[in-house]
Design a protein around this motif. Sequence first.
Motif, PDB file in Angstrom:
ATOM      1  N   PRO A 109       1.729   4.823  -3.745  1.00  0.00           N
ATOM      2  CA  PRO A 109       2.577   6.006  -3.536  1.00  0.00           C
ATOM      3  C   PRO A 109       3.916   5.645  -2.903  1.00  0.00           C
ATOM      4  O   PRO A 109       4.081   4.577  -2.311  1.00  0.00           O
ATOM      5  N   VAL A 110       4.851   6.577  -3.031  1.00  0.00           N
ATOM      6  CA  VAL A 110       6.204   6.365  -2.522  1.00  0.00           C
ATOM      7  C   VAL A 110       6.628   7.552  -1.674  1.00  0.00           C
ATOM      8  O   VAL A 110       6.426   8.700  -2.051  1.00  0.00           O
ATOM      9  N   ILE A 111       7.196   7.256  -0.520  1.00  0.00           N
ATOM     10  CA  ILE A 111       7.873   8.267   0.285  1.00  0.00           C
ATOM     11  C   ILE A 111       9.367   8.033   0.081  1.00  0.00           C
ATOM     12  O   ILE A 111       9.875   6.952   0.370  1.00  0.00           O
ATOM     13  N   PHE A 112      10.062   9.024  -0.444  1.00  0.00           N
ATOM     14  CA  PHE A 112      11.471   8.852  -0.749  1.00  0.00           C
ATOM     15  C   PHE A 112      12.342   9.148   0.467  1.00  0.00           C
ATOM     16  O   PHE A 112      12.097  10.101   1.207  1.00  0.00           O
ATOM     17  N   CYS A 113      13.355   8.319   0.655  1.00  0.00           N
ATOM     18  CA  CYS A 113      14.356   8.522   1.701  1.00  0.00           C
ATOM     19  C   CYS A 113      15.647   8.905   1.001  1.00  0.00           C
ATOM     20  O   CYS A 113      16.073   8.205   0.087  1.00  0.00           O
ATOM     21  N   ASP A 133       5.923  12.594  -0.274  1.00  0.00           N
ATOM     22  CA  ASP A 133       6.757  13.153   0.779  1.00  0.00           C
ATOM     23  C   ASP A 133       8.177  12.611   0.635  1.00  0.00           C
ATOM     24  O   ASP A 133       8.446  11.774  -0.218  1.00  0.00           O
ATOM     25  N   TYR A 134       9.071  13.103   1.478  1.00  0.00           N
ATOM     26  CA  TYR A 134      10.431  12.596   1.514  1.00  0.00           C
ATOM     27  C   TYR A 134      10.898  12.608   2.956  1.00  0.00           C
ATOM     28  O   TYR A 134      10.378  13.323   3.806  1.00  0.00           O
ATOM     29  N   GLN A 178       0.821  -1.213   0.000  1.00  0.00           N
ATOM     30  CA  GLN A 178       0.000   0.000   0.000  1.00  0.00           C
ATOM     31  C   GLN A 178       0.854   1.262   0.000  1.00  0.00           C
ATOM     32  O   GLN A 178       0.391   2.338  -0.375  1.00  0.00           O
ATOM     33  N   LEU A 179       2.093   1.122   0.452  1.00  0.00           N
ATOM     34  CA  LEU A 179       3.000   2.263   0.523  1.00  0.00           C
ATOM     35  C   LEU A 179       4.431   1.757   0.402  1.00  0.00           C
ATOM     36  O   LEU A 179       4.766   0.676   0.891  1.00  0.00           O
ATOM     37  N   ILE A 180       5.291   2.553  -0.267  1.00  0.00           N
ATOM     38  CA  ILE A 180       6.707   2.217  -0.399  1.00  0.00           C
ATOM     39  C   ILE A 180       7.539   3.321   0.252  1.00  0.00           C
ATOM     40  O   ILE A 180       7.291   4.508   0.043  1.00  0.00           O
TER      41      ILE A 180
END
Length: 254
Positions: free
Chosen positions: A75-79, A96-97, A50-52
């Motif tokens: 969706p993806v939250i980047f690190c 987001d990030y 559901q989220l990456i």
Amino acid sequence: MNILIIEDEAKTARELKNMIQRLDDRLVVSAIIPSVKAAVDWFKNNPSPQLILSDIQLADGLSFEIFRSVNITCPVIFCTAFDTYAIEAFGTYGIDYLLKPIDENKLAASLRKYEQMKQWMTPKNNMDYTQLEAVLAKLQPAYKSGILVFSNEKIIPVKTADIAFIHSVGGVVKVCTKNKQFYLINEVLDDLEPQLDPARFFRANRQYLVNRDVVMMAEYFFNRRLILKLNIETPEPVIISKMKAPELMAWMQR
């Protein structure tokens, strides 16, 4: 909620997983994937999370290569280790990030943002990863792909990929190629180091910059130091200080 972590630094991945579980025990980390290739294989054989949470720079390439290879609808939250000012240039393309080192409060805020945005997240509203990659490419440092060397009054371009190591002694700096040719250069190691890709070249000490392609192993030396063994002879042993040894170990396993 099922979350997938794509991160090649094992310590960072573990910390991220632990943070997620502390924040909400209903959140489940489906898997931790360390590379582009492993992620592509995983998506081909597993249902979408559901989220990456994904690092940008992985050991075998940028994470955007994953998005080009498989159809990802979540969706993806980047690190990332990029400075905040740089992130602002492309932050609108992702939800987001997280700037490394990851702060638990910021992770919590990112997860809340995801919950608030879920209502309009559909396959038709996916982020434009192609645009994001294009912006990132402009922000990334441009590492040297070649160096000018000197031999018998000739100026010769040498590809950095062909360099085994760069050695400095007594103010004289020489490039040694993988075919064991030595050439003089007019730059010092302190100036060269930031111009070379750190994924490929490691500053072993004041005398050496070494290409990971020629590294065979590291052996324990006196006083908790290491001696780096290359597949090509060096003018003097490549000694790693005990303070720099952990950095070398991390570099060798990326």
